[in-house]
Design a protein around this motif. Structure first.
Motif, short mmCIF file in Angstrom:
data_model
loop_
_atom_site.label_atom_id
_atom_site.label_comp_id
_atom_site.label_asym_id
_atom_site.label_seq_id
_atom_site.Cartn_x
_atom_site.Cartn_y
_atom_site.Cartn_z
N GLY A 151 48.44 113.95 41.23
CA GLY A 151 47.84 114.77 42.27
C GLY A 151 46.96 113.92 43.17
N ALA A 252 56.29 114.95 46.30
CA ALA A 252 56.34 116.31 45.74
C ALA A 252 55.29 116.43 44.64
CB ALA A 252 57.73 116.62 45.22
N LEU A 253 54.03 116.45 45.03
CA LEU A 253 52.94 116.60 44.07
C LEU A 253 51.80 117.32 44.78
CD1 LEU A 253 51.15 113.14 43.55
CD2 LEU A 253 52.34 113.83 45.60
N PRO A 254 50.93 118.00 44.02
CA PRO A 254 49.82 118.71 44.66
C PRO A 254 48.90 117.76 45.42
CG PRO A 254 50.07 119.37 42.37
CD PRO A 254 50.94 118.16 42.57
N LEU A 279 52.97 116.71 53.92
CA LEU A 279 52.99 116.79 52.46
C LEU A 279 53.48 118.17 52.02
CD1 LEU A 279 49.64 114.99 51.58
CD2 LEU A 279 51.96 114.07 51.38
N PRO A 280 54.54 118.23 51.23
CA PRO A 280 55.15 119.53 50.89
C PRO A 280 54.22 120.47 50.14
CG PRO A 280 56.62 117.71 50.34
CD PRO A 280 55.31 117.10 50.69
N GLN A 281 53.32 119.95 49.29
CA GLN A 281 52.47 120.81 48.48
C GLN A 281 50.99 120.66 48.86
OE1 GLN A 281 53.28 120.72 44.20
NE2 GLN A 281 55.30 119.86 44.59
N ALA A 282 50.73 120.55 50.15
CA ALA A 282 49.36 120.31 50.61
C ALA A 282 48.58 121.61 50.76
CB ALA A 282 49.38 119.58 51.94
N SER A 283 47.31 121.55 50.40
CA SER A 283 46.35 122.59 50.73
C SER A 283 45.21 121.92 51.48
CB SER A 283 45.83 123.28 49.48
OG SER A 283 45.17 122.35 48.63
#
Length: 303
Positions: A151, A252-254, A279-283
């Protein structure tokens, strides 16, 4: 004695006095800010300084430009309970060695050496928290060593190329011969005097933290080698990020992207916004009045 000869003798005397003052200042900096933690040899001739505290899931802290391993732990102290904190001096900064000659400025090389450090420490996959240029290195570590990163926490991240190139001081500092000469003569004595406006700009639009430079050992940056290394990172950094950023969609990671409103150092429009897109899993989290230092303004949110 001719006028020219007298001038040369006088100049040499002034230069000798100045050089003596520089050497005294460098010794004083080394005494005031000694190495923290321990040095881990990651390959023959190259060691990285690392500070470890706590038990639990491992979190790797990677500092930004012109800094060292004291910076992030100083901001987040008391907020990382239950975690194994691993703070590292990036190659060529603080008390870490630079690594292979002529390539230490490469993001891939810095990530490679930090990956070797994690191998030596036997951490397994870690969460990487990087500030500013430390985010660029953390992203590269995730790209090159996905086995080591589970992450990302990207704080005021530098992630994409920016228009306009880099400052003149970085271009000069990265030049052979001229860079090391200027870095010896000027930053050790002038840097501490000129640092406060730069620190204030980093904290803007919020107030400057009193004692910040002393707390995180800013004078370590004004040692000649560290100064040159930072100039190299910045002078060649645009090209490095241009080559690296097209690969972000494959991560592909948080990933948490934490930006400070009003950042004057790293444009949120250029970096944090595009990173959230790539980033695919971005917040994303925006810290009001955080400037370039959201981890100081709201350390609880960051941790």
């Amino acid at each position: 004695m001719s006028g020219l000869a007298g001038w040369l003798i006088g100049f040499a005397a002034v230069l000798a006095v100045w050089a003596g003052a520089v050497l005294l200042q460098l010794r004083a900096i080394a005494r005031r800010y000694p190495p923290l933690g321990r040095k881990v040899i990651v390959e023959p001739g190259t060691g990285l300084q690392v500070l470890e505290e706590g038990d639990g899931p491992p979190v790797l802290l990677i500092h930004g430009a012109a800094s060292n391993l004291r910076e992030l732990p100083s901001a987040l102290k008391g907020h990382l309970d239950g975690l194994r904190m691993i703070a590292v001096d990036r190659p060529g900064f603080g008390w870490s060695d630079r690594g292979a000659a002529g390539k230490g400025w490469q993001l891939g090389e810095q990530a490679r050496l930090i990956g070797l450090l994690l191998d030596r420490l036997g951490t397994g996959p870690v969460v990487v928290a990087g500030h500013s240029w430390g985010s660029a290195v953390g992203l590269r570590l995730a790209l090159d060593r996905p086995d080591l990163v589970k992450g990302l926490v990207l704080i005021a991240p530098a992630s994409h190329p920016w228009p306009g190139g880099t400052a003149l001081v970085n271009r000069l500092g990265a030049m052979p011969v001229i860079g090391p000469l200027l870095a010896f003569l000027l930053p050790p004595l002038l840097g501490p005097v000129l640092a406060p406006p730069g620190i204030a700009r980093a904290f803007a639009p919020g107030p400057t933290l009193d004692g910040y430079g002393e707390m995180i050992g800013t004078p370590l940056h004004f040692r000649p080698a560290s100064f040159v290394h930072n100039c190299e990172d910045m002078a060649f950094g645009n090209a490095e990020l241009a080559a690296q950023c097209p690969h972000y969609p494959g991560l592909a990671l948080p990933a948490a992207i934490i930006s400070g409103a009003g950042d004057l150092i790293v444009s949120n429009q250029i970096h944090a916004k595009q990173l959230a897109r790539d980033l695919p899993q971005a917040s994303s989290l925006r810290v009001e009045n955080g400037g370039h230092m959201p981890h100081w303004v709201d350390p609880a949110a960051v941790s």
